[in-house]
Design an enzyme around this catalytic site. Structure first.
Site, PDB file in Angstrom:
ATOM      1  N   GLY A  23      31.442  50.490  42.737  1.00 37.76           N
ATOM      2  CA  GLY A  23      32.220  49.920  41.636  1.00 37.76           C
ATOM      3  C   GLY A  23      31.743  50.454  40.289  1.00 37.76           C
ATOM      4  N   ASP A  44      30.136  48.916  37.705  1.00 33.58           N
ATOM      5  CA  ASP A  44      28.764  48.563  37.333  1.00 33.58           C
ATOM      6  C   ASP A  44      27.767  49.141  38.327  1.00 33.58           C
ATOM      7  N   LEU A  56      30.537  42.067  52.476  1.00 35.46           N
ATOM      8  CA  LEU A  56      30.131  40.774  51.913  1.00 35.46           C
ATOM      9  C   LEU A  56      30.477  39.588  52.799  1.00 35.46           C
ATOM     10  N   ALA A  99      28.763  43.335  44.262  1.00 40.01           N
ATOM     11  CA  ALA A  99      30.031  43.403  44.998  1.00 40.01           C
ATOM     12  C   ALA A  99      30.800  42.107  44.825  1.00 40.01           C
ATOM     13  N   GLN A 147      35.283  40.505  44.945  1.00 35.31           N
ATOM     14  CA  GLN A 147      36.707  40.651  44.654  1.00 35.31           C
ATOM     15  C   GLN A 147      36.760  40.340  43.166  1.00 35.31           C
ATOM     16  N   THR A 188      29.687  35.514  35.444  1.00 35.22           N
ATOM     17  CA  THR A 188      30.744  36.011  34.555  1.00 35.22           C
ATOM     18  C   THR A 188      31.184  35.009  33.499  1.00 35.22           C
ATOM     19  N   GLU A 225      34.101  34.504  32.851  1.00 39.03           N
ATOM     20  CA  GLU A 225      35.302  33.847  33.402  1.00 39.03           C
ATOM     21  C   GLU A 225      34.979  32.397  33.813  1.00 39.03           C
ATOM     22  N   TYR A 278      38.972  32.987  41.211  1.00 38.42           N
ATOM     23  CA  TYR A 278      37.825  33.870  40.999  1.00 38.42           C
ATOM     24  C   TYR A 278      36.727  33.135  40.222  1.00 38.42           C
ATOM     25  N   LYS A 338      32.922  32.110  41.462  1.00 39.02           N
ATOM     26  CA  LYS A 338      31.739  32.612  40.741  1.00 39.02           C
ATOM     27  C   LYS A 338      30.847  31.460  40.256  1.00 39.02           C
ATOM     28  N   HIS A 347      33.044  43.973  30.290  1.00 41.20           N
ATOM     29  CA  HIS A 347      32.480  45.265  29.908  1.00 41.20           C
ATOM     30  C   HIS A 347      33.247  46.369  30.614  1.00 41.20           C
ATOM     31  N   ARG A 404      36.173  52.133  34.601  1.00 38.22           N
ATOM     32  CA  ARG A 404      36.781  50.831  34.850  1.00 38.22           C
ATOM     33  C   ARG A 404      37.964  50.988  35.802  1.00 38.22           C
TER      34      ARG A 404
HETATM   35  P1  NAP Z   1      34.398  46.581  40.510  1.00 34.48           P
HETATM   36  O1  NAP Z   1      34.486  47.882  39.794  1.00 34.48           O
HETATM   37  O2  NAP Z   1      35.650  45.934  40.997  1.00 34.48           O
HETATM   38  O3  NAP Z   1      33.410  46.799  41.770  1.00 34.48           O
HETATM   39  C1  NAP Z   1      33.337  45.855  42.802  1.00 34.48           C
HETATM   40  C2  NAP Z   1      32.560  46.458  43.947  1.00 34.48           C
HETATM   41  O4  NAP Z   1      32.489  45.491  45.004  1.00 34.48           O
HETATM   42  C3  NAP Z   1      33.209  47.715  44.554  1.00 34.48           C
HETATM   43  O5  NAP Z   1      32.188  48.609  44.920  1.00 34.48           O
HETATM   44  C4  NAP Z   1      33.885  47.164  45.800  1.00 34.48           C
HETATM   45  O6  NAP Z   1      34.042  48.116  46.825  1.00 34.48           O
HETATM   46  C5  NAP Z   1      32.851  46.122  46.226  1.00 34.48           C
HETATM   47  N1  NAP Z   1      33.429  45.130  47.145  1.00 34.48           N
HETATM   48  C6  NAP Z   1      34.532  44.385  46.957  1.00 34.48           C
HETATM   49  N2  NAP Z   1      34.741  43.581  48.020  1.00 34.48           N
HETATM   50  C7  NAP Z   1      33.734  43.839  48.899  1.00 34.48           C
HETATM   51  C8  NAP Z   1      33.409  43.343  50.191  1.00 34.48           C
HETATM   52  N3  NAP Z   1      34.165  42.416  50.799  1.00 34.48           N
HETATM   53  N4  NAP Z   1      32.308  43.815  50.804  1.00 34.48           N
HETATM   54  C9  NAP Z   1      31.525  44.761  50.209  1.00 34.48           C
HETATM   55  N5  NAP Z   1      31.797  45.292  48.990  1.00 34.48           N
HETATM   56  C10 NAP Z   1      32.895  44.828  48.347  1.00 34.48           C
HETATM   57  O7  NAP Z   1      33.646  45.487  39.634  1.00 34.48           O
HETATM   58  P2  NAP Z   1      32.646  45.705  38.385  1.00 34.48           P
HETATM   59  O8  NAP Z   1      33.432  45.679  37.138  1.00 34.48           O
HETATM   60  O9  NAP Z   1      31.718  46.815  38.672  1.00 34.48           O
HETATM   61  O10 NAP Z   1      31.856  44.318  38.410  1.00 34.48           O
HETATM   62  C11 NAP Z   1      30.634  44.176  39.143  1.00 34.48           C
HETATM   63  C12 NAP Z   1      30.343  42.697  39.357  1.00 34.48           C
HETATM   64  O11 NAP Z   1      30.212  42.058  38.103  1.00 34.48           O
HETATM   65  C13 NAP Z   1      31.426  41.936  40.099  1.00 34.48           C
HETATM   66  O12 NAP Z   1      30.796  40.959  40.879  1.00 34.48           O
HETATM   67  C14 NAP Z   1      32.243  41.276  39.005  1.00 34.48           C
HETATM   68  O13 NAP Z   1      32.876  40.107  39.492  1.00 34.48           O
HETATM   69  C15 NAP Z   1      31.149  40.974  38.004  1.00 34.48           C
HETATM   70  N6  NAP Z   1      31.531  40.951  36.585  1.00 34.48           N
HETATM   71  C16 NAP Z   1      32.185  41.995  36.041  1.00 34.48           C
HETATM   72  C17 NAP Z   1      32.480  41.982  34.684  1.00 34.48           C
HETATM   73  C18 NAP Z   1      33.194  43.125  34.021  1.00 34.48           C
HETATM   74  O14 NAP Z   1      33.714  42.931  32.915  1.00 34.48           O
HETATM   75  N7  NAP Z   1      33.197  44.301  34.600  1.00 34.48           N
HETATM   76  C19 NAP Z   1      32.090  40.879  33.900  1.00 34.48           C
HETATM   77  C20 NAP Z   1      31.394  39.845  34.504  1.00 34.48           C
HETATM   78  C21 NAP Z   1      31.089  39.890  35.845  1.00 34.48           C
HETATM   79  P3  NAP Z   1      35.306  49.119  46.868  1.00 34.48           P
HETATM   80  O15 NAP Z   1      34.872  50.289  46.047  1.00 34.48           O
HETATM   81  O16 NAP Z   1      35.423  49.401  48.314  1.00 34.48           O
HETATM   82  O17 NAP Z   1      36.461  48.381  46.290  1.00 34.48           O
HETATM   83  N1  GDD Z   2      44.818  43.009  34.161  1.00 33.09           N
HETATM   84  C1  GDD Z   2      45.754  42.763  33.232  1.00 33.09           C
HETATM   85  N2  GDD Z   2      46.936  43.444  33.303  1.00 33.09           N
HETATM   86  N3  GDD Z   2      45.499  41.870  32.265  1.00 33.09           N
HETATM   87  C2  GDD Z   2      46.450  41.668  31.326  1.00 33.09           C
HETATM   88  C3  GDD Z   2      47.664  42.345  31.336  1.00 33.09           C
HETATM   89  C4  GDD Z   2      47.931  43.262  32.380  1.00 33.09           C
HETATM   90  O1  GDD Z   2      48.980  43.880  32.465  1.00 33.09           O
HETATM   91  N4  GDD Z   2      48.377  41.951  30.252  1.00 33.09           N
HETATM   92  C5  GDD Z   2      47.638  41.062  29.609  1.00 33.09           C
HETATM   93  N5  GDD Z   2      46.465  40.876  30.246  1.00 33.09           N
HETATM   94  C6  GDD Z   2      45.415  39.923  29.858  1.00 33.09           C
HETATM   95  C7  GDD Z   2      45.006  38.960  30.981  1.00 33.09           C
HETATM   96  O2  GDD Z   2      45.964  37.900  31.098  1.00 33.09           O
HETATM   97  C8  GDD Z   2      43.644  38.515  30.479  1.00 33.09           C
HETATM   98  O3  GDD Z   2      43.787  37.471  29.550  1.00 33.09           O
HETATM   99  C9  GDD Z   2      43.109  39.747  29.729  1.00 33.09           C
HETATM  100  O4  GDD Z   2      44.228  40.638  29.564  1.00 33.09           O
HETATM  101  C10 GDD Z   2      41.989  40.499  30.434  1.00 33.09           C
HETATM  102  O5  GDD Z   2      42.388  40.777  31.769  1.00 33.09           O
HETATM  103  P1  GDD Z   2      41.527  41.749  32.705  1.00 33.09           P
HETATM  104  O6  GDD Z   2      41.315  43.040  32.032  1.00 33.09           O
HETATM  105  O7  GDD Z   2      42.188  41.749  34.038  1.00 33.09           O
HETATM  106  O8  GDD Z   2      40.097  41.066  32.738  1.00 33.09           O
HETATM  107  P2  GDD Z   2      39.642  39.543  32.955  1.00 33.09           P
HETATM  108  O9  GDD Z   2      39.098  39.058  31.642  1.00 33.09           O
HETATM  109  O10 GDD Z   2      40.687  38.729  33.598  1.00 33.09           O
HETATM  110  O11 GDD Z   2      38.465  39.712  34.015  1.00 33.09           O
HETATM  111  C11 GDD Z   2      37.455  40.704  33.814  1.00 33.09           C
HETATM  112  O12 GDD Z   2      36.406  40.177  33.046  1.00 33.09           O
HETATM  113  C12 GDD Z   2      35.695  39.072  33.663  1.00 33.09           C
HETATM  114  C13 GDD Z   2      34.624  38.631  32.662  1.00 33.09           C
HETATM  115  O13 GDD Z   2      35.188  37.788  31.719  1.00 33.09           O
HETATM  116  C14 GDD Z   2      36.974  41.144  35.217  1.00 33.09           C
HETATM  117  O14 GDD Z   2      36.109  42.257  35.071  1.00 33.09           O
HETATM  118  C15 GDD Z   2      36.208  40.033  35.924  1.00 33.09           C
HETATM  119  O15 GDD Z   2      35.638  40.533  37.135  1.00 33.09           O
HETATM  120  C16 GDD Z   2      35.102  39.555  34.984  1.00 33.09           C
HETATM  121  O16 GDD Z   2      34.381  38.524  35.588  1.00 33.09           O
END
Ligand code: NAP
Ligand code: GDD
Length: 374
Positions: free
Chosen positions: A11, A13, A59, A81, A83, A125, A127, A149, A153, A179, A184
């Protein structure tokens, strides 16, 4: 040499964290779930695929968790890891609960049995704050999740605290605000915007369809946030930390920043489902709202207070949102150019952002993998 295991290493991160730990001299192992075709694009782009030892890891399968923990002597375990797409969690609520909630206790309990000394990081998160009870949000803000979700979490977060308090495990939870990066996933709003705008700048004609334009997010750069994860596990005492920039912007503002970086000048009209944006220079419609992207329950405002991480970890974000939007849209523009005109790949120096790899690394990766996927 320390050994680390990263779930979700493929993924966003996971890839940045693997690179950081390799640069620090770690022996890095990562879990990859089975698919019909191995997917290592992000590791390929960072030039580290062969440096990470990959293991089958699922997972939702307790045996898979037990095997990796039993077989790999590890100092640090990063559970990244999940969803991770909030929008999908209403369609997959039970799976999301399993993967993002139940799997955390399975990991913690297996570590307790086989490797109680291993340090554990849980990817919590912002969230979880959902319908926010305080502005800005900190480690002590009451949680009020708004999606399956977020609810899953919250369980992962509390069970991490509980295992720390019950069994004295070094288990930390990072409450990370959004982030982003060029790595991404393309479903998330920032990358959907930057990729869509890059296509339009290359002559595309399809407007980007989005949902709620008024939601506000605290967006930072993923490269900074993985450094924070690592710092949490280097502390004598495990604890929970918010990582955030302390600034918040609407989806519309992020769209404007990315468009501006491509030299577009946008005019916005309409509200709610009728909102559109037009690039004044080309006359193209670049955005229109499609209510199918609205969520059943929305998180309207996130803005984090990361003062504890500043104070105790010495952690600070280094990339502001405008720079982040420019970095991402530039990457997408360049990657599309690379696909379209092979000569650009011969002189990538002026074309590629410096945030991810050196030009030599990119050139060597590019020749190994054929093409980088955008
Ligand atoms: P991401 O790009 O969606 O990566 C998720 C990873 O988890 C991918 O490697 C995915 O594998 C793997 N995965 C999903 N389902 C799995 C399963 N059933 N078994 C094993 N592996 C599985 O997410 P990310 O943005 O790097 O985020 C990393 C973590 O931080 C996540 O837990 C997310 O919820 C959390 N988080 C993210 C943010 C953010 O803004 N990015 C903020 C707060 C918390 P595949 O490559 O096969 O899909
Ligand atoms: N994805 C998406 N697609 N979001 C949209 C869209 C669209 O077409 N239009 C508007 N948005 C709005 C969503 O309704 C939400 O309010 C905001 O954009 C951000 O959506 P995402 O980029 O999907 O991120 P997220 O904030 O819901 O979740 C991400 O950040 C969380 C931390 O706060 C993910 O990375 C989560 O895994 C992470 O925990």
């Amino acid at each position: 040499m320390k050994t680390a295991f990263i779930t979700g290493v493929t993924g966003q991160d996971g890839a940045y964290l693997a690179k950081l730990l390799l640069d620090k001299g770690y022996d890095v192992h990562g879990g990859v779930r089975r698919s019909s075709q191995p997917e290592t694009t992000r590791l390929d782009l960072l030039g580290i695929t062969n440096a990470v030892t990959l293991h089958d890891f699922e997972l939702t399968e307790p045996n898979s968790i037990s095997r990796v923990i039993r077989d790999i002597p590890m100092d640090e375990f990063y559970n990244l890891a999940a969803q991770s797409f909030v929008g999908a969690s209403w369609e997959l609520p039970v799976y999301t609960a399993d993967a993002d909630g139940m799997a955390v206790v399975k990991i913690l309990d297996t570590l307790r049995t086989f490797r109680p000394e291993t340090r554990f990081y849980q990817a919590s998160t912002s969230e979880m704050f959902g319908l926010v009870q305080e502005v800005p949000q900190s480690e002590t803000t009451r949680l009020y999740p708004r999606s399956p979700y977020g609810v899953a979490k919250v369980y992962g977060h509390y069970i991490t605290m509980n295992y720390r308090e019950s069994f004295g495990m070094h288990a930390s939870s990072g409450i990370l605000f959004n982030h982003e990066s060029p790595l991404r996933g393309t479903d998330f709003v920032t990358r959907k915007i930057t990729l869509g705008l890059a296509k339009l700048a290359h002559g595309g004609a399809t407007p980007i369809e989005l949902g709620n334009m008024d939601a506000k997010r605290d967006w930072g750069y993923a490269g900074d946030y993985v450094e924070g994860m690592w710092r949490m596990l280097q502390q004598d005492q495990a604890d929970d930390y918010v990582l955030a920039t302390g600034e918040t912007f609407t989806i519309r503002q992020f769209f404007d920043f990315a468009a501006e970086a491509l030299g577009m000048q946008l005019e916005w009209a309409g509200t709610g489902p009728d909102e559109i944006a037009v690039d004044v220079k080309s006359g193209k419609r670049v955005m229109q709202v499609n209510p199918k992207f609205y969520r059943p329950a929305e998180v309207d405002l996130l803005i984090g207070d990361a003062s504890k991480a500043h104070r105790k970890l010495g952690w600070r974000p280094t990339v502001a949102v405008k720079e982040l939007a420019a970095m991402m849209v530039q990457f997408d523009y360049d990657m599309l150019a690379l696909h379209r005109s092979p000569q650009i790949s011969k002189s990538p120096d002026d074309q590629l952002p410096h945030y991810i790899w050196t030009q030599d690394e990119f050139a060597s990766q590019h020749s190994q993998t054929g093409s980088a996927r955008c």
